[in-house]
Design an enzyme around this catalytic site. Structure first.
Site, short mmCIF file in Angstrom:
data_model
loop_
_atom_site.label_atom_id
_atom_site.label_comp_id
_atom_site.label_asym_id
_atom_site.label_seq_id
_atom_site.Cartn_x
_atom_site.Cartn_y
_atom_site.Cartn_z
N LYS A 113 -2.73 7.31 -0.61
CA LYS A 113 -2.89 6.69 0.71
C LYS A 113 -2.91 7.83 1.72
CE LYS A 113 -0.83 3.25 3.83
NZ LYS A 113 0.29 2.29 4.03
N THR A 133 0.81 -1.23 0.00
CA THR A 133 0.00 0.00 0.00
C THR A 133 0.84 1.27 0.00
OG1 THR A 133 -0.03 0.01 2.41
CG2 THR A 133 -1.87 -1.11 1.28
N ASP A 134 2.07 1.21 0.54
CA ASP A 134 2.83 2.46 0.74
C ASP A 134 3.02 3.27 -0.53
OD1 ASP A 134 5.06 1.72 3.52
OD2 ASP A 134 2.95 1.24 3.14
#
Ligand code: DAS
Length: 435
Positions: free
Chosen positions: A249, A170-171
């Site tokens: 994100k 996800t980063d």
């Protein structure tokens, strides 16, 4: 020394409970399998995994207790001829790990069988194929990984797939979503990037629901482009399909961390009813053929401005012969001016040396404007390009892709033009914060 030699030297095996000291930090956990031979992977008591670089400074102590880590039984995939085919490209990250619930050990490798074992209901939606692209946590990705993903997309389309899911950490998922959005100019199938905020060994894991919703969307939509699929809110009620070049994100741990910046999701999928609700009408549709421009210019950077910034940080990009720079300024796209306009002159020097400079804002939401204030006009007069309502990450990826595939002059012109929905006429805000 690699992992195998290290385990042999200390007479250790997978599953063994150990205490490891490295770089002033101490970890207690069970040794778990991992494919990076320079790293010792432990599963901590908290459920999280940690990777520790094997070097001469690492110390390890065997503790009482171990958890036998088995590969888990792999499930034979039953194919149903009438069902569409989805290809899953595995790149790594939390989404790609699963746990053998009997032992608590984590299976770091990933195949379609592993996935089916984890969420068997997906076989009722589509026939699953999988391709191994990489096994890397996304904070460690570089521009070369986008080329590997594009190769995987091409191979999957040539194999006659009806849709692609890319399992991804996800980063830096937002960077990859932007990169693939620019590189894939036309696609005959939906390409949905899926991440997870909680690894599958935790009760609150979002991996299964995100994958199921992505598969449901793929098999029913006429969307042909790059989307991102994760939770819409912190509840397990629905997932959002977010536009590739507008996704960021926005929270370190929440399962609805991903938001469409200055935009709305393309659609949502109700997890219970599987009903798809479209929030956008003019999303990109499926095209007869796949068109990819896969080059990226490595010499492009991002510089965030802040009070106290040193002019040398700006000059660095000229010294290192960069071809592009995105300055993430403040407010409407301000940068420091400095006494006698020294910082503005520094920007002009970069541009005169042939570097393409774009301006975005640390505000994340909203759009920059080159003319409201005198200081903005000073910066704009250097030839710096104001990047509308793109976030810095997207502008960085776009400039790298433009300079990789077009002349500098063309890149300058296209940077502030909307190509893939990365620039929206009206920058939306409220829509992002629905519960
Ligand atoms: N480190 C994170 C990454 O791979 C793990 C995850 O959130 O998937 O981006």
């Amino acid at each position: 020394m690699n992992l195998k030699e290290f385990l042999k030297k200390h007479n250790l095996e997978e599953g063994q409970l150990v205490k490891v000291k490295s770089k002033g930090r101490e970890f207690i956990g069970n040794i778990i399998p991992n494919s990076n031979e320079n790293t010792l992977a432990l599963k901590l008591g908290s459920g999280y995994n940690v990777g520790i670089t094997i070097d001469e400074k690492i110390s390890i102590e065997k503790l009482e207790g171990s958890k036998k880590v088995s590969k888990g039984k792999s499930t034979k995939i039953e194919k149903t001829p009438a069902l569409p085919k989805i290809t899953i490209l595995h790149t790594g990250g939390t989404i790609a790990s699963r746990v053998d619930y009997k032992t608590g050990g984590v299976i770091a490798s990933f195949t379609a069988e592993d996935l089916i074992a984890m969420i068997p209901e997906i076989t009722k939606i589509a026939n699953i194929d999988s391709q191994f692209v990489s096994n890397i946590m996304s904070e460690d990705m570089n521009l070369g990984h986008y080329g590997l993903m594009l190769k995987g997309i091409k191979k999957a389309v040539e194999s006659g797939t009806d849709g692609i899911i890319i399992g991804h950490g996800t980063d830096t998922l937002g960077y990859s979503a932007a990169a693939l959005s620019f590189a894939v100019e036309k696609s005959p199938v939906p390409i949905i990037i899926v991440g997870a905020q909680r690894s599958s060994d935790r009760g609150s894991s979002d991996a299964g629901m995100n994958l199921i919703c992505a598969a449901e969307f793929i098999t029913k939509t006429d969307f042909g482009g790059i989307g991102v699929c994760l939770h819409t809110s912190s509840a397990d009620s629905s997932c959002s399909i977010l536009p590739g070049p507008k996704t960021r994100k926005m929270h370190t741990t929440r399962r609805d961390a991903f938001k469409a910046i200055n935009d709305t999701p393309i659609a949502t999928i109700d997890y219970k009813t599987k009903e798809i609700k479209y929030l956008q009408k003019n999303y990109s549709k499926k095209e007869p053929e796949l068109i990819i421009k896969n080059k990226f210019d490595e010499k492009v950077g991002i510089l965030k401005t802040y009070p106290g910034i040193n002019l040398k940080q700006l000059i660095f990009f000229k010294k290192e012969k960069y071809s592009g720079l995105i300055i993430e300024g403040t407010g409407l796209g301000h940068t420091p001016i400095f006494e006698n306009d020294a910082f503005v002159k520094g920007i002009k020097e970069l541009i005169d040396s042939g570097i393409v400079v774009g301006i975005t804002s640390q505000c994340i939401f909203g759009r920059v404007n080159p003319s409201v204030y005198t200081n903005l006009r000073k910066v704009s007069a250097t030839g710096a390009i104001y990047c509308e309502d793109m976030i810095a990450e997207t502008a960085y990826i776009k400039l790298s892709w433009l300079l990789g595939n077009y002349s500098t002059e063309k890149a300058k012109k296209m940077l502030s033009e909307n190509l893939r929905g990365e620039i929206t006429k009206i920058s939306k805000y409220e829509e992002n914060f629905v519960e």
